[in-house]
Each structure stands twice: as structure tokens, then as C-alpha cells.
Design a protein around this motif. Structure first.
Motif, PDB file in Angstrom:
ATOM      1  N   UNK A   1       0.862  -1.175   0.000  1.00 43.30           N
ATOM      2  CA  UNK A   1       0.000   0.000   0.000  1.00 43.30           C
ATOM      3  C   UNK A   1       0.904   1.233   0.000  1.00 43.30           C
ATOM      4  N   UNK A   2       0.513   2.280  -0.724  1.00 45.46           N
ATOM      5  CA  UNK A   2       1.304   3.517  -0.674  1.00 45.46           C
ATOM      6  C   UNK A   2       0.713   4.433   0.393  1.00 45.46           C
ATOM      7  N   UNK A   3       1.599   4.987   1.223  1.00 48.69           N
ATOM      8  CA  UNK A   3       1.097   5.835   2.311  1.00 48.69           C
ATOM      9  C   UNK A   3       1.879   7.135   2.388  1.00 48.69           C
ATOM     10  N   UNK A   4       1.197   8.209   2.832  1.00 46.72           N
ATOM     11  CA  UNK A   4       1.889   9.488   2.939  1.00 46.72           C
ATOM     12  C   UNK A   4       2.734   9.537   4.200  1.00 46.72           C
TER      13      UNK A   4
ATOM     14  N   UNK B 257       8.290  10.538  -4.493  1.00 47.78           N
ATOM     15  CA  UNK B 257       6.996  11.213  -4.600  1.00 47.78           C
ATOM     16  C   UNK B 257       6.667  12.036  -3.351  1.00 47.78           C
ATOM     17  N   UNK B 258       6.147  13.241  -3.549  1.00 43.32           N
ATOM     18  CA  UNK B 258       5.732  14.066  -2.414  1.00 43.32           C
ATOM     19  C   UNK B 258       4.234  14.400  -2.493  1.00 43.32           C
ATOM     20  N   UNK B 259       3.554  13.796  -3.480  1.00 43.91           N
ATOM     21  CA  UNK B 259       2.098  13.921  -3.592  1.00 43.91           C
ATOM     22  C   UNK B 259       1.552  12.572  -4.040  1.00 43.91           C
ATOM     23  N   UNK B 260       0.277  12.320  -3.710  1.00 42.57           N
ATOM     24  CA  UNK B 260      -0.341  11.039  -4.091  1.00 42.57           C
ATOM     25  C   UNK B 260      -0.299  10.846  -5.608  1.00 42.57           C
TER      26      UNK B 260
ATOM     27  N   UNK C 124      -2.508  -0.280  -7.375  1.00 37.68           N
ATOM     28  CA  UNK C 124      -1.946   0.070  -6.065  1.00 37.68           C
ATOM     29  C   UNK C 124      -2.888   0.981  -5.292  1.00 37.68           C
ATOM     30  N   UNK C 125      -3.172   0.612  -4.040  1.00 38.78           N
ATOM     31  CA  UNK C 125      -3.968   1.492  -3.170  1.00 38.78           C
ATOM     32  C   UNK C 125      -3.053   2.611  -2.665  1.00 38.78           C
ATOM     33  N   UNK C 126      -3.427   3.858  -2.985  1.00 39.66           N
ATOM     34  CA  UNK C 126      -2.629   5.010  -2.576  1.00 39.66           C
ATOM     35  C   UNK C 126      -3.444   5.836  -1.582  1.00 39.66           C
ATOM     36  N   UNK C 127      -2.996   5.925  -0.348  1.00 43.38           N
ATOM     37  CA  UNK C 127      -3.671   6.782   0.636  1.00 43.38           C
ATOM     38  C   UNK C 127      -3.194   8.207   0.396  1.00 43.38           C
ATOM     39  N   UNK C 128      -4.157   9.115   0.199  1.00 47.13           N
ATOM     40  CA  UNK C 128      -3.785  10.494  -0.134  1.00 47.13           C
ATOM     41  C   UNK C 128      -3.687  11.329   1.134  1.00 47.13           C
TER      42      UNK C 128
END
Ligand code: TXA
Ligand code: MG
Length: 327
Positions: A20-23, A143-146, A158-162
């Protein structure tokens, strides 16, 4: 979907061996459970990352560190109390139970407690630490933004949490925490916004043991290789001291290129405040490389030295194809 539902979905995917992508406050991460061999494998596969490059483990409270490390020296405790949650990664002796994929077979592990509320909420909900490198293909710009993550992994489901724009914008400072005789030693392996000066002044306020803050020779952090953070078109650094910048830019362009067209949008401008320059660095790098310019150039001014500037120029140097002239 509410944030809580999204976090629940992310947890399910992580438990099932997904990624999962997370900020985070530094850059976005591509996370897997430290307990899932399949998830860890997937990080390397979709990032196209070589196995020699170890992952950072993220925790949301200090108790979770026991699952990751073998010992917690007083120096680590001191630094954690000051800098966590925040953009500092500490390299410490690893817990023998830790999957060697995380550490690339090293005896140490990088550990960090991120400050971003979504990263913290996800780790808390999961109850297990998350291994997460930056969410970009290996060697490319972080990356610095979703939307940067989505663009980088278009073909992966890919699930990207914004979590909005990453506030810091540069990867965490990585330090090795060791002891030599009676001296506590902090060695900076990768510079970041927690600078040498900041570390030194924190340690100066501590009563007790002698300390030393060192900056490691450039490739001491595996994976922090000479070529890294690279945009899609060549990036060239021009030293301001070479005061005929325009001529240098002209020199860089092939004869058959029309000058104005080639340089339009090609300059990567840095804000004069280094914290703001850091925050917008990777977004600007992407904007320049997506603008149709055939290369990007950035001018290094003599005033841009020390503190956070050192971290910015560390990344730009690794992102660049060459410094002009020479090198
Ligand atoms: O800010 C950050 O640190 C971001 C966010 C997502 O937390 N993560 C990040 O991860 O930048 P990554 O994988 O792109 O960079 C991690 C770097 C490795 O390349 C390596 O240089 C260093 O951390 N590292 C990790 N474990 C280490 C170890 N045991 N010894 C030395 N360096 C290590
Ligand atoms: Mg990275």
C-alpha cells in the motif's frame, strides 16, 4: 470512502501480503508488513529495487521497536525523545527475528517513527510495523504527492492513501547510532532536514556522556548510490561562479536545437528559503521534466551551503547526469 474505511482496506491488503502507498511527512512510502514475506517481495518487485538496498521500518509507538531491534542504547532513546515522531531514521542492531529481506542481510536495521497522521493511524490500526521505501521506481525521483505515486505505478493496481503534499519533501536523515569507548557517536549516512547542527545542539544540551556527530563518506548508506532520485530527462548543475550561465546553457544544447525552445521551462528554480526549497524540490523536478524540455538545469549559488541546503544539494548531485563544466 471515509478515511477510516480506507485505512481498514489498507490493513486488510497488508495482512494479505499486499503493498500500500502511504503518505509520510518526508515523502510517500510503499509499505508492506514486516511479517509478510510476500509483501516484502512485492516491494522489491514493483519498485524494481535491487535486494542490496535495505528498507526502513516504520513504527507508531515506542513499544513496537522491540519487534524490530535487538538493543536500544541510551543515545537512541535520547534522540527518539527529541526527534520522533519526525524525519530521523536510526540505524540500530536488528532483531534476529526480522526478515533479512528488510535489512539486505545486514546486522542492522533503519527505524523511524513518522509524524504524518495517516501513516501513524495506519500503523496503529495494523498493530505491526511497516517496512517502507520511498514510493518510486528504483533510482527515480521520490513522490511528495499522491498523484506522483499514481503516475509512477500506473500499471500496478496500487492502493494510494492520499495525505496531501509531504511537508518536508526530502527523505529522512539516516544516522547510525553507535558507541566508541565512552563516546556516543552519531554518523550521518544520508543528510536531511535534521541537520548536523541540529543534532549537535540537541546533544550539547544533554548532560553526561561525550558525543561526536560525524558525516559519513558519501556511499556509506547502501542504496544511497551515486545515481539516484533521477528525473526523466537529464539534470545538469551549473555553478553560479561560472557567471556566464546563459552561455553554459547554450553550450549544453546540440547545434540543431533551437535555443529558446530547448531552455523554456528547463530551469529548476529553488526557493531562497531552504525548507521551502526542500518541500517543492521533487514537484518542481517533475514539472520541469514533464514540460517538454530536453534537459533540466539548476544553478548552484554560493550562498546555498550548510544546513538543509546540504541535503538538497546531496539529492540534486545524485539526480544529476553531470556537473557543468567538468565531472
Ligand atoms: O523519509 C524516508 O526515509 C522515506 C519515508 C517513506 O520514510 N523512506 C525512504 O526509504 O527514503 P528508501 O528506501 O528510499 O531509503 C532508505 C535508505 C536506504 O537506501 C539506505 O540508504 C538506508 O535507508 N538504510 C536503510 N537501512 C539501513 C541500514 N541497515 N544501514 C544503513 N543504511 C540503511
Ligand atoms: Mg528512495
Amino acid at each position: 470512502m471515509t478515511l477510516d474505511q480506507e485505512l481498514e482496506r489498507a490493513k486488510e491488503q497488508l495482512e494479505a501480503g499486499g503493498v500500500v502507498a502511504l503518505p509520510t511527512e518526508t515523502v510517500y512510502g510503499l509499505a508492506a508488513s514486516i511479517r509478510s514475506e510476500a509483501g516484502l517481495q512485492k516491494i522489491f518487485a514493483i519498485k524494481e529495487r535491487p535486494f542490496f538496498d535495505p528498507l526502513i521500518v516504520h513504527i507508531s509507538d515506542l513499544e513496537q521497536k522491540e519487534q524490530v531491534i535487538a538493543s536500544w542504547p541510551p543515545l537512541a532513546d535520547f534522540l527518539a525523545k527529541i526527534f520522533w515522531p519526525g524525519p530521523l531514521t536510526m540505524v540500530l542492531p536488528k532483531n534476529p527475528s526480522l526478515n533479512p529481506l528488510i535489512t539486505s542481510g545486514l546486522e542492522t536495521v533503519g527505524l523511524r517513527m513518522p509524524a504524518h497522521p495517516i501513516a501513524r493511524a495506519l500503523i496503529e490500526k495494523c498493530g505491526f510495523p511497516l517496512a517502507a521505501p520511498s514510493a518510486n521506481k528504483f533510482g527515480k525521483t521520490s513522490p511528495t504527492k499522491a498523484e506522483h505515486v499514481r503516475k509512477g505505478f500506473e500499471k500496478d493496481d496500487l492502493l494510494v492513501l492520499d495525505g496531501g503534499q509531504s511537508e518536508v519533501g526530502l527523505e529522512s536523515t539516516v544516522v547510525a547510532v553507535t558507541r566508541e569507548g565512552a563516546t556516543d557517536v552519531v554518523t550521518i549516512l544520508r543528510p536531511g532536514v535534521v541537520t548536523r547542527d541540529i543534532l549537535e545542539s540537541a546533544l550539547l544540551d544533554r548532560a553526561g556522556d561525550a558525543f561526536e556527530v560525524r558525516v559519513a563518506a558519501s556511499a556509506a548508506s547502501p542504496g544511497h548510490t551515486e545515481h539516484h532520485y533521477m528525473p526523466n530527462v537529464p539534470l545538469v548543475i551549473i555553478e553560479q561562479e561560472e557567471n556566464t550561465v546563459r552561455q553554459k546553457v547554450r553550450d549544453l544544447i546540440c547545434q540543431d536545437f533551437e535555443f529558446e525552445r530547448a531552455v523554456r521551462n528547463a530551469e529548476l528554480r529553488l526557493d531562497s528559503n531552504p525548507r521551502i526549497a526542500a518541500r517543492s524540490l521533487y514537484t518542481r523536478m517533475r514539472e520541469c521534466s514533464d514540460s517538454g524540455a530536453s534537459f533540466i538545469y539548476v544553478i548552484r549559488r554560493s550562498s546555498q551551503r550548510g544546513g538543509v541546503w546540504d541535503a538538497i544539494w546531496d539529492r540534486l548531485t545524485r539526480a544529476s547526469s553531470r556537473t557543468y563544466p567538468g565531472k
